[in-house]
Design a protein around this motif. Structure first.
Motif, PDB file in Angstrom:
ATOM      1  N   UNK A 298       0.985  -0.983  -0.145  1.00  0.00           N
ATOM      2  CA  UNK A 298      -0.162   0.060  -0.138  1.00  0.00           C
ATOM      3  C   UNK A 298       0.872   1.413  -0.244  1.00  0.00           C
ATOM      4  N   UNK A 299       1.952   1.207   0.781  1.00  0.00           N
ATOM      5  CA  UNK A 299       2.598   2.214   0.831  1.00  0.00           C
ATOM      6  C   UNK A 299       3.538   2.498  -0.467  1.00  0.00           C
ATOM      7  N   UNK A 300       3.850   1.473  -1.185  1.00  0.00           N
ATOM      8  CA  UNK A 300       4.346   1.627  -2.406  1.00  0.00           C
ATOM      9  C   UNK A 300       3.703   2.125  -3.520  1.00  0.00           C
ATOM     10  N   UNK A 301       2.352   1.822  -3.399  1.00  0.00           N
ATOM     11  CA  UNK A 301       1.191   2.467  -4.388  1.00  0.00           C
ATOM     12  C   UNK A 301       1.112   3.858  -3.905  1.00  0.00           C
ATOM     13  N   UNK A 302       0.824   3.969  -2.748  1.00  0.00           N
ATOM     14  CA  UNK A 302       0.844   5.818  -2.667  1.00  0.00           C
ATOM     15  C   UNK A 302       1.806   6.435  -3.151  1.00  0.00           C
ATOM     16  N   UNK A 303       3.137   6.080  -2.718  1.00  0.00           N
ATOM     17  CA  UNK A 303       4.328   6.818  -3.180  1.00  0.00           C
ATOM     18  C   UNK A 303       4.310   6.725  -4.709  1.00  0.00           C
ATOM     19  N   UNK A 304       3.877   5.660  -5.437  1.00  0.00           N
ATOM     20  CA  UNK A 304       3.893   5.921  -7.109  1.00  0.00           C
ATOM     21  C   UNK A 304       2.993   6.565  -7.427  1.00  0.00           C
TER      22      UNK A 304
ATOM     23  N   UNK B 110      -7.089  14.005  -6.123  1.00  0.00           N
ATOM     24  CA  UNK B 110      -6.676  12.631  -5.820  1.00  0.00           C
ATOM     25  C   UNK B 110      -5.739  12.852  -4.774  1.00  0.00           C
ATOM     26  N   UNK B 111      -4.638  13.787  -4.698  1.00  0.00           N
ATOM     27  CA  UNK B 111      -3.794  13.936  -3.695  1.00  0.00           C
ATOM     28  C   UNK B 111      -4.511  13.838  -2.399  1.00  0.00           C
ATOM     29  N   UNK B 112      -5.714  14.739  -2.101  1.00  0.00           N
ATOM     30  CA  UNK B 112      -6.179  15.210  -0.964  1.00  0.00           C
ATOM     31  C   UNK B 112      -7.085  13.536  -0.720  1.00  0.00           C
ATOM     32  N   UNK B 113      -7.470  12.839  -1.465  1.00  0.00           N
ATOM     33  CA  UNK B 113      -8.214  11.645  -1.254  1.00  0.00           C
ATOM     34  C   UNK B 113      -7.135  10.405  -0.708  1.00  0.00           C
TER      35      UNK B 113
ATOM     36  N   UNK C 263      -5.541   6.794   2.710  1.00  0.00           N
ATOM     37  CA  UNK C 263      -4.272   5.936   3.108  1.00  0.00           C
ATOM     38  C   UNK C 263      -3.347   6.625   4.009  1.00  0.00           C
ATOM     39  N   UNK C 264      -4.075   7.212   4.878  1.00  0.00           N
ATOM     40  CA  UNK C 264      -3.146   7.945   5.987  1.00  0.00           C
ATOM     41  C   UNK C 264      -1.847   7.200   6.625  1.00  0.00           C
ATOM     42  N   UNK C 265      -2.186   5.919   6.956  1.00  0.00           N
ATOM     43  CA  UNK C 265      -1.293   5.124   7.526  1.00  0.00           C
ATOM     44  C   UNK C 265      -0.034   4.914   6.700  1.00  0.00           C
ATOM     45  N   UNK C 266      -0.343   4.892   5.181  1.00  0.00           N
ATOM     46  CA  UNK C 266       0.880   4.780   4.293  1.00  0.00           C
ATOM     47  C   UNK C 266       1.779   6.097   4.521  1.00  0.00           C
ATOM     48  N   UNK C 267       0.875   7.183   4.502  1.00  0.00           N
ATOM     49  CA  UNK C 267       1.949   8.376   4.507  1.00  0.00           C
ATOM     50  C   UNK C 267       2.739   8.344   6.215  1.00  0.00           C
ATOM     51  N   UNK C 268       2.209   7.701   7.077  1.00  0.00           N
ATOM     52  CA  UNK C 268       2.598   7.629   8.231  1.00  0.00           C
ATOM     53  C   UNK C 268       3.774   6.639   8.390  1.00  0.00           C
ATOM     54  N   UNK C 269       3.802   5.518   7.556  1.00  0.00           N
ATOM     55  CA  UNK C 269       4.718   4.513   7.341  1.00  0.00           C
ATOM     56  C   UNK C 269       5.875   5.228   6.820  1.00  0.00           C
TER      57      UNK C 269
END
Length: 207
Positions: free
Chosen positions: A115-121, A181-184, A189-195
């Motif tokens: 999930x973190x990889x997805x959000x970063x990409x 999309x950035x806001x969403x 996926x706020x936990x992905x940002x935290x990770x």
């Protein structure tokens, strides 16, 4: 063969929800990063017709095991196009599809590391790959040909759509969709940002 396809479906649906299992069992036969790019493309363009269909699944075995590609087709329902009403426009804040819109995509976003990889990409694509200037420049380069083809389509189907109005809808969509999309992403996926922040802080400590 059907047996190969059934084996792929079982792998995508039954692999345990942890990053090591996904990397070991799924990635060698159905590359995760390629699929993440597809998820980003579908969400960014709002191509709801492609989340569970409108693609070819092509198996090209590699190193003695299956190796699957997805080849998209029929991507016309994008950037505001409305399947139910050809004269209406779907607004850029509708159908964000951040979870990919199908069972495997939702499973993928349940795995914290992936999930973190997805959000970063996703953020990289919005900011560096499909940024507004890049996409609008591409549209400008192709506008003449599309305008010509749209005219032929209008004559064939006796439709009355002004090409410049259609391009305005696309430009507005491209301008507004990334911020939405950035806001969403941050909200969903706020936990992905935290990770990611924790990983960066740990790296700073190590340095």
């Amino acid at each position: 063969s059907r047996a190969d396809l059934e084996a792929l479906a079982a792998t995508l649906q039954d692999t345990p929800l942890d990053e090591a299992s996904f990397n070991a069992d799924i990635d060698p036969v159905f590359p995760i990063d390629d699929y993440i790019d597809r998820m980003v493309w579908v969400s960014f363009t709002r191509n709801g017709d492609a989340v569970a269909q409108n693609f070819y699944a092509y198996n090209a075995p590699r190193d003695g095991h299956d190796f699957w590609y997805q080849i998209p087709w029929d991507s016309d329902l994008c950037m505001g196009a409305n399947w139910r009403d050809r004269d209406a426009v779907v607004l850029p804040d509708v159908s964000l599809m951040l979870d990919g819109g199908n069972y495997y995509s939702r499973r993928l976003t349940m795995v914290p590391g992936i999930r973190a990889r997805y959000v970063e990409r996703f953020r990289q694509v919005i900011d560096e790959v499909l940024s507004e200037p890049v996409v609008l420049r591409y549209i400008g380069l192709r506008a003449g040909r599309v305008r010509h083809d749209l005219g032929a389509d209008q004559r064939r189907w006796q439709r009355n759509v002004a090409p410049d109005e259609a391009f305005d809808v696309i430009r507005e969509f491209i301008a507004e969709r990334p911020g939405i999309l950035r806001a969403a992403l941050d909200d969903t996926f706020s936990d992905a940002t935290d990770d990611a922040s924790e990983t960066e802080s740990t790296a700073d400590d190590v340095r």
